[in-house]
Write an enzyme that holds these catalytic residues in place. Structure first.
Site, PDB file in Angstrom:
ATOM      1  N   GLU A  47      41.202  48.253  37.105  1.00  0.00           N
ATOM      2  CA  GLU A  47      40.216  48.228  38.193  1.00  0.00           C
ATOM      3  C   GLU A  47      39.964  49.625  38.743  1.00  0.00           C
ATOM      4  O   GLU A  47      38.837  49.956  39.128  1.00  0.00           O
ATOM      5  CB  GLU A  47      40.710  47.293  39.304  1.00  0.00           C
TER       6      GLU A  47
ATOM      7  N   HIS B 160      44.024  42.892  40.920  1.00  0.00           N
ATOM      8  CA  HIS B 160      44.413  43.881  39.894  1.00  0.00           C
ATOM      9  C   HIS B 160      45.799  44.453  40.139  1.00  0.00           C
ATOM     10  O   HIS B 160      46.206  44.684  41.277  1.00  0.00           O
ATOM     11  CB  HIS B 160      43.351  44.982  39.759  1.00  0.00           C
TER      12      HIS B 160
END
Length: 316
Positions: A172, A33
């Site tokens: 995330e 991420h």
């Protein structure tokens, strides 16, 4: 990544997938991420100071006196300083104590620069340290995204025949939306999530396992992580003399693996983490040797993986 891949898939969420061998044998998702923790402007006061809310798991105390940048909805960058109200100095600082000063004296002046909903990130720089280590903000998880992309490039050098989707996910730290969309859009046979994890031999005493800088990437024992795939990853590490470490996550891992695993009919996952000191701070610390080892481990694994391997292990 355009020179290295066959296709780049974009998505309205900000998730982006780099595709190698679209019609290959096994379809493998690599996920790291690129979002980072920070602040968001929730109120502009008459004196021009801005109150904020947190985006992700920030530690409010660490924002005291830090230089920051506002990323505005107009795609401009505005310099500022984060500080706290004076009466909060002698107690535990909370998000409500933080404010941003852009150098203006009124709400009207401030509105010419920023507005509600603009993001605030730390304005810190990287620096090289001793023993092949370096420090920067947001190594969680730009390191993981970097490893995914470099592993794809190295796997291509090694002649990989599997389909590789190296995805930079978003959200995330908040909703895991990027991992969710990637799971449904790609429909992979398995996923390798690359994130960071706490070094355990520090004064903070956080983490669960025995994890040190410079001792290699970390595999996770968790109900989210597929035990058979972990075994295959261990075999790969042993074959190529790559040092690995272990951590434990009793339930969820706190990574994109938590979302990917529960997608569709369930996607088997492996979590490969990079040891990190000072997580979610302005000065996170990592070791370059761990990054190199993680890239090599994942590249070798995705080159040699066959779906029959997992099928055979599931029958044991």
């Amino acid at each position: 990544m355009h020179p290295y891949v066959d296709e780049v898939i974009t998505h309205h969420s900000g998730m982006l997938a780099n595709v190698l061998n679209k019609n290959g044998k096994s379809k493998i998702l690599l996920a790291g991420h690129v979002d980072e923790i920070g602040l968001i402007i929730k109120e502009i006061m008459p004196n021009g100071l801005c109150k904020v809310s947190n985006v992700g798991g920030i530690i409010p105390t660490l924002y005291m006196g830090q230089k920051v940048k506002a990323i505005t909805l107009k795609n401009t960058i505005v310099n500022g300083v984060c500080n706290v109200v004076r009466h909060a100095i002698d107690r535990k600082i909370t998000i409500d104590d933080l404010y941003i000063d852009f150098g203006v004296d009124s709400k009207e002046e401030c509105l010419k620069l920023v507005n509600l909903g603009d993001y605030i990130i730390l304005d810190t720089h990287y620096a090289h340290l001793a023993n092949d280590r370096f420090t920067a903000k947001a190594l969680d998880d730009k390191l993981g995204a970097f490893v995914c992309l470099e592993a794809l490039k190295k796997a291509k050098e090694y002649g990989c025949e599997n389909s590789i989707y190296a995805v930079t996910t978003v959200g995330e730290e908040t909703t895991m939306r990027g991992a969710n969309f990637a799971s449904y859009k790609i429909d992979a046979d398995l996923a390798i999530v690359v994130d960071v994890t706490f070094v355990t031999n520090t004064v903070e005493g956080v983490g669960c396992g025995e994890v040190s800088l410079g001792c290699g990437p970390v595999l996770c024992h968790s109900s989210i992580v597929n035990k058979k795939l972990n075994k295959l990853m261990e075999q790969t590490a042993d074959k190529y003399n790559i040092d690995i470490q272990y951590e434990v996550a009793v339930a969820r891992t706190g990574t994109d693996a938590d979302k990917i695993y529960f997608s569709k009919d369930g996607i088997p996952c492996i979590l490969v983490s990079l040891p990190l000191k000072n997580m979610h701070s302005p000065s996170e610390i990592c070791d370059l040797k761990d990054i190199d080892k993680a890239i090599e481990l994942i590249a070798r694994f995705i080159c040699e993986y066959k779906n029959e391997c997992l099928d055979a292990l599931l029958e044991e």
